[in-house]
Motif scaffolding. Structure first.
Motif, PDB file in Angstrom:
ATOM      1  N   ARG A 126      35.789  41.226  43.589  1.00  0.00           N
ATOM      2  CA  ARG A 126      35.506  40.406  44.038  1.00  0.00           C
ATOM      3  C   ARG A 126      36.145  39.894  45.337  1.00  0.00           C
ATOM      4  NH1 ARG A 126      34.082  35.800  40.016  1.00  0.00           N
ATOM      5  NH2 ARG A 126      33.388  34.539  41.671  1.00  0.00           N
ATOM      6  N   LEU A 127      37.453  39.875  45.421  1.00  0.00           N
ATOM      7  CA  LEU A 127      38.163  39.543  46.674  1.00  0.00           C
ATOM      8  C   LEU A 127      37.959  40.319  47.495  1.00  0.00           C
ATOM      9  CD1 LEU A 127      40.428  37.763  47.620  1.00  0.00           C
ATOM     10  CD2 LEU A 127      42.257  39.062  46.656  1.00  0.00           C
TER      11      LEU A 127
ATOM     12  N   ILE B 179      37.219  32.105  46.620  1.00  0.00           N
ATOM     13  CA  ILE B 179      36.192  33.017  46.781  1.00  0.00           C
ATOM     14  C   ILE B 179      35.096  32.122  47.388  1.00  0.00           C
ATOM     15  CG2 ILE B 179      34.620  34.564  45.801  1.00  0.00           C
ATOM     16  CD1 ILE B 179      37.080  35.719  45.545  1.00  0.00           C
TER      17      ILE B 179
ATOM     18  N   GLU C  97      47.671  36.315  37.612  1.00  0.00           N
ATOM     19  CA  GLU C  97      47.585  37.318  36.788  1.00  0.00           C
ATOM     20  C   GLU C  97      48.972  38.010  36.500  1.00  0.00           C
ATOM     21  OE1 GLU C  97      44.758  39.118  35.749  1.00  0.00           O
ATOM     22  OE2 GLU C  97      43.688  37.543  36.654  1.00  0.00           O
TER      23      GLU C  97
ATOM     24  N   ASP D 131      37.590  39.988  39.117  1.00  0.00           N
ATOM     25  CA  ASP D 131      38.246  39.007  40.088  1.00  0.00           C
ATOM     26  C   ASP D 131      38.798  39.686  41.483  1.00  0.00           C
ATOM     27  OD1 ASP D 131      37.561  36.434  39.134  1.00  0.00           O
ATOM     28  OD2 ASP D 131      39.589  36.177  38.351  1.00  0.00           O
ATOM     29  N   LEU D 132      39.391  40.872  41.174  1.00  0.00           N
ATOM     30  CA  LEU D 132      39.910  41.496  42.258  1.00  0.00           C
ATOM     31  C   LEU D 132      38.924  42.306  43.243  1.00  0.00           C
ATOM     32  CD1 LEU D 132      42.639  42.447  43.468  1.00  0.00           C
ATOM     33  CD2 LEU D 132      42.670  44.493  42.187  1.00  0.00           C
TER      34      LEU D 132
ATOM     35  N   TYR E 261      45.950  35.218  43.255  1.00  0.00           N
ATOM     36  CA  TYR E 261      45.448  36.383  42.227  1.00  0.00           C
ATOM     37  C   TYR E 261      46.655  36.884  41.874  1.00  0.00           C
ATOM     38  CZ  TYR E 261      43.441  40.307  40.253  1.00  0.00           C
ATOM     39  OH  TYR E 261      43.053  41.234  39.273  1.00  0.00           O
TER      40      TYR E 261
ATOM     41  N   LEU F 228      28.360  40.579  45.683  1.00  0.00           N
ATOM     42  CA  LEU F 228      29.279  39.688  45.026  1.00  0.00           C
ATOM     43  C   LEU F 228      28.575  39.129  43.796  1.00  0.00           C
ATOM     44  CD1 LEU F 228      30.644  37.731  48.163  1.00  0.00           C
ATOM     45  CD2 LEU F 228      31.798  38.583  46.257  1.00  0.00           C
TER      46      LEU F 228
ATOM     47  N   TYR G  37      41.200  29.791  42.463  1.00  0.00           N
ATOM     48  CA  TYR G  37      40.771  31.189  43.009  1.00  0.00           C
ATOM     49  C   TYR G  37      39.238  31.245  43.032  1.00  0.00           C
ATOM     50  CZ  TYR G  37      40.637  36.264  43.207  1.00  0.00           C
ATOM     51  OH  TYR G  37      40.549  37.602  43.505  1.00  0.00           O
TER      52      TYR G  37
END
Lengths: 199, 217, 281, 69
Positions: free
Chosen positions: A32-33, B125, A81, A29-30, A77, A23, B121
């Protein structure tokens, strides 16, 4: 007992370290998700290490929290996006056209035999598979209604435990069946989450 | 039981699930109830924004569906905080805390503003990662001591491992406090004060409660 | 009990007036009379009052009631010798109140004040360090137990001086004109107070009075113990005057620097706690 | 937003009455200290606000008594 637990704990901490390192390194971002799911699974491993009946009771809320956070974050997300149009039909694999019904039936049947929480998970996988292959007309209301009723039955089973302990067997079967339907319904919703007018 | 927050006033036992009120948890409970009530009855304000480099200004409107969704999330957040304040069970506390984390994201998720969504977001996380130390600590404590009940842990001779306590604080900080510096300040720019205020209130309350829990057990 | 509330608010406002006077004299200005803050409170209560059109009316008014209520409760908690955890909970709640004040109006200045109050959360962590240090020695957080401990062992100021410094800084960060007062510094007009005028501002003044009184009173009780009441009042004034000196000779830090300095202080305090944990059995 | 004078008066009277009653009950020992404190915490903010609103609502064109030194 203690050494085994310590060993498991060590493995879990090591996995957590790997996940956290990933991480820290990841910036997209994606991705990390997706990596947070790795962390979630280690969390479940921590709970599972307790290794008693209590662990199963604790895993369920842990899993639900994890899944709901994942769904909520994927929605954010998607919106942030700007992916507001549903995706085109993606996978083209032959078995998905020819065998979904029998695969789903086997998995659901096996899940019912297992009953309870793991049964629900397996049956849920069957339903997800079916929806991924065929799910053009998901009937969300039906799934949600089933899920709601099963939750009520679960609560009824709880009260039976507290107020009429002599009927414990009935309550166990009720709770097991209800949780089967509940988990199955929740997991099948994931399989159906592909944007579109219902999302 | 004489806890760190003062003499116990009231203990509610429901099966083996236990809720207790000391003056401290009662205060926190009342504040959670109060602000949840405020979130229910208040309407969002119209935030005035100044267009950069000129005299122009405009008011941000909150649409009705957005308001309804955010109010729902704020109420859910309030209920989760209320639960976390009175719970006498460590796992229930962690569960409520993680629910606070989700609902905090939810409160601002309906705002169609890229900065706010980015902040939400990033916070989400962190909150998700924080479930690892959070649930991990509860699991660790139940595995080593055999109980999750806070009064039992406070009274009994079981040694609660220090790493369990540390993980618990870390988890709560991750769910609530740490993103204060990273993401929450951006989140607070979103219009809808009665709902946004629940974000900071709930984080604060769970943090205040974890201080009591960690010093008690 | 109601007389305590009124007297505490009035004395707290008087202390704030002394604060302004001392700062003015250090900066070689004549300064306002010491009862100026009391006059302010009365003056604002006579002004015409309404709620801005953009505001969230319920929250706009409700938060004023909450502000007075929490500090009244804090006064009673201190007087009754209850747990100082409650006091700290209320202190941290004040941040939420500032946040509510700032955001409920819709004004950008108020919003910035509110957001700044949120990022200044760093100032609260030394407070927990304070109570942890105290807990190491007294074994209880009830104020009456702490006072009883000091009756036997002498004032905590001499036993855990770093904890006293931490709480001193915490009080400093809530005083007006201090180095950490970023929530109401003048580049954002009056910060979270900007849109609360008239009676709302008068009520805010009552809150400020109560807050100043409670914090200073608690400081004296926690670190010096039970003393005659007149002596406590004198010591509170002395502590306040020393705080005024700090405020008079330091500039308001930028928000970033303020948080950084507070974080450094927190780090030092945590190190001190680690040291205590190591040394005290 | 114009506050109706009657509303303010009712609020003021109610909060003042509640405080006085609680105070008397406390001094005569009818209610414990914590109950009186709880009442004060609720009623005192209302008293402060309604008092301010009331004497402004009562004012006509006369001078404001506390302006100036």
């Amino acid at each position: 007992m203690i050494p085994e637990y310590s060993l498991g704990l060590f493995a879990a901490f090591a996995t957590a370290a790997v996940a956290f390192y990933a991480l820290v390194r990841e910036t997209d971002d994606l991705h990390r998700l997706l990596l947070t799911d790795l962390v979630e699974i280690v969390t479940l491993a921590f709970i599972a290490l307790v290794g008693t009946d209590l662990a199963e009771a604790l895993i369920l809320p842990g899993l639900v929290v994890g899944i709901s956070e994942l769904i909520a974050l994927s929605e954010i997300y998607r919106v942030k996006e700007g992916h507001i149009h549903p995706p085109r039909k993606g996978l083209r694999i032959e078995v998905m056209d020819s065998a979904p019904l029998i695969m789903a039936a086997i998995l659901v049947g096996y899940g019912i035999v297992l009953s309870g929480f793991p049964g629900g998970a397996i049956a849920g996988v069957g339903v997800i598979f079916y929806f991924i292959c065929r799910g053009q007309h998901e009937r969300f209301e039906l799934i949600e209604t089933a899920s709601g009723y099963s939750w009520v039955l679960w609560i009824v089973a709880f009260f039976t435990f507290m107020l009429f302990p002599q009927y414990w067997f009935c309550a166990v079967m009720l709770a097991g069946g209800a949780i089967l339907v509940k988990v199955m319904a929740k997991m099948s919703l994931i399989g159906a989450m592909r944007g579109g007018p219902n999302a | 039981m004489l806890s760190i927050g003062g003499q116990d006033l009231f203990v509610l036992e429901f099966g083996d699930i236990l809720h207790y009120f000391s003056p401290y948890t009662l205060t926190l409970f009342l504040l959670a109830v109060l602000f949840t009530g405020l979130a229910i009855i208040s309407r969002p304000e119209e935030q005035i924004e100044i267009a950069f480099g000129g005299d122009a200004y405009y008011a941000k409107e909150t649409t009705l569906p957005e308001m309804r969704f955010r109010r729902f999330m704020a109420i859910a957040c309030g209920l989760a905080s209320i639960g976390a304040m009175v719970s006498g069970d460590l796992f229930n506390y962690t569960l409520f805390t993680s629910m606070v984390g989700i609902t905090n994201v939810g409160i601002v998720a309906a705002v169609k503003n890229r900065h706010v969504l980015n902040a939400a977001y990033a916070y989400g996380i962190v909150a998700m990662i924080a479930t690892l130390p959070l649930f991990g600590s509860a699991a660790l404590i139940v595995a080593t001591t055999g109980t999750l009940s806070i009064p039992a842990l406070a009274a009994g001779g079981q040694a609660v491992p220090l790493v369990g306590k540390a993980l618990l604080v870390l988890g709560v900080v991750g769910e609530g406090m740490a993103p204060f510096y990273a993401a929450k300040a951006e989140m607070f720019r979103a219009p809808g004060a009665p709902y946004v205020i629940m974000c900071s209130l709930s984080s604060l309350l769970i943090f205040l409660r974890v201080v009591e829990i960690v010093t008690t057990i | 009990m109601i007389e305590y509330l009124v007297c505490a608010a009035a004395f707290g406002l008087l202390l704030l007036g002394i604060h302004r006077k001392v700062i003015a004299r250090i900066q070689m200005r004549p300064g306002p009379p010491v009862w100026q803050e009391i006059l302010h409170a009365l003056k604002f209560s006579f002004k015409s009052t309404w709620v801005p059109r953009t505001a969230s009316a319920t929250l706009f008014v409700g938060i004023v009631l909450v502000a007075i209520a929490i500090w009244s409760a804090a006064l009673f908690v201190v007087l009754a010798g209850e747990s100082i955890l409650i006091l700290i909970g209320i202190y941290m709640l004040h941040k939420i109140v500032e946040h509510g004040f700032g955001l409920s109006s819709g004004s950008p200045y108020g919003k910035f004040g509110g957001v700044r109050s949120v990022i200044s959360a760093a100032s609260e962590i030394p407070l927990f360090v304070t109570i942890t240090a105290i807990y190491f020695f007294t074994g209880s957080l009830l104020l009456r137990d702490i006072v009883a401990y000091q009756a036997v062992h002498g004032p905590l100021l001499l036993i855990v001086p770093p904890a006293a410094i931490a709480m001193y800084l915490v009080i400093l960060s809530k005083l007006p004109f201090g180095p950490f007062s970023i929530v109401e510094s003048k580049e954002i007009v009056s910060g979270y107070k900007t849109e609360h005028f008239g009676v709302w501002r008068a009520a805010l003044a009552v809150t400020d009075g109560l807050k100043t009184f409670v914090l200073l009173y608690a400081f004296v009780l926690i670190f010096l113990g039970a003393l005659p009441f007149w002596l406590i009042l004198a010591l509170m004034t002395a502590v306040l005057v020393s705080l005024s000196f700090v405020c008079a000779i330091t500039p308001v830090l930028s928000p970033y620097d303020s948080v950084t300095v507070q974080s450094i202080i927190t780090g030092l305090m945590l190190a001190y706690i680690g040291y205590l944990w190591w040394v005290v059995p | 937003m114009a506050m109706k004078r009657k509303t303010v008066e009712y609020g003021l009277t109610a909060s003042a009455l509640i405080i006085v009653i609680a105070w008397i009950a406390l001094t005569t020992g009818a209610i414990p200290l914590w109950a009186a404190e709880a009442v004060f915490v609720v009623a005192f903010p209302a008293l402060v606000l309604t008092l301010g609103l009331w004497w402004r609502a009562g004012g006509g064109e006369e001078d404001f008594p506390f302006i100036g030194y």
